[in-house]
Design a protein around this motif. Structure first.
Motif, PDB file in Angstrom:
ATOM      1  N   CYS A   1       0.849  -1.197   0.000  1.00 35.57           N
ATOM      2  CA  CYS A   1       0.000   0.000   0.000  1.00 35.57           C
ATOM      3  C   CYS A   1       0.879   1.240   0.000  1.00 35.57           C
ATOM      4  N   ALA A   2       0.468   2.211  -0.800  1.00 37.88           N
ATOM      5  CA  ALA A   2       1.183   3.479  -0.864  1.00 37.88           C
ATOM      6  C   ALA A   2       0.205   4.600  -0.548  1.00 37.88           C
ATOM      7  N   PRO A   3       0.592   5.528   0.309  1.00 38.15           N
ATOM      8  CA  PRO A   3      -0.292   6.657   0.600  1.00 38.15           C
ATOM      9  C   PRO A   3      -0.372   7.593  -0.596  1.00 38.15           C
ATOM     10  N   CYS A   4      -1.547   8.155  -0.810  1.00 44.01           N
ATOM     11  CA  CYS A   4      -1.758   9.117  -1.886  1.00 44.01           C
ATOM     12  C   CYS A   4      -2.010  10.488  -1.276  1.00 44.01           C
ATOM     13  N   ALA A   5      -1.885  11.512  -2.073  1.00 41.14           N
ATOM     14  CA  ALA A   5      -2.067  12.879  -1.607  1.00 41.14           C
ATOM     15  C   ALA A   5      -3.468  13.128  -1.062  1.00 41.14           C
ATOM     16  N   SER A   6      -4.455  12.408  -1.564  1.00 40.57           N
ATOM     17  CA  SER A   6      -5.832  12.613  -1.136  1.00 40.57           C
ATOM     18  C   SER A   6      -6.115  12.005   0.235  1.00 40.57           C
ATOM     19  N   GLY A   7      -5.132  11.361   0.846  1.00 34.30           N
ATOM     20  CA  GLY A   7      -5.334  10.716   2.134  1.00 34.30           C
ATOM     21  C   GLY A   7      -5.751   9.260   2.002  1.00 34.30           C
TER      22      GLY A   7
END
Length: 81
Positions: A46-52
């Motif tokens: 899993c990778a965090p995205c800018a949108s949370g």
């Protein structure tokens, strides 16, 4: 799916040898993705995205590598009759 992930791992180092969940589902279907995941042939990252939100990526597990290698064992040489 396993062969594609294997080829990516041969050409690219982690984390660039992964495929996005959307791409795997589009190419192979949801059932194939979750089946390979439940059999332990692929691993979810899993990778965090800018949108949370998080974005799921998948890599070939060691079991997946072994499965690909078993499928591609050299066959006996062709012998003309």
């Amino acid at each position: 799916m396993l062969h594609d992930l294997f080829l990516m791992s041969e050409y690219f180092e982690p984390p660039f040898s992964c495929m996005a969940e959307e791409d795997l589902i589009r190419n192979y279907g949801t059932q194939a993705l979750y089946s390979a995941l439940s059999l332990g042939l692929i691993e979810q990252k899993c990778a965090p995205c800018a949108s949370g939100m998080t974005k799921n990526f998948y890599i070939l597990s060691q079991s997946g590598v072994e499965a690909v290698m078993r499928q591609h064992l050299p066959h006996a040489p062709y012998q003309a009759a």
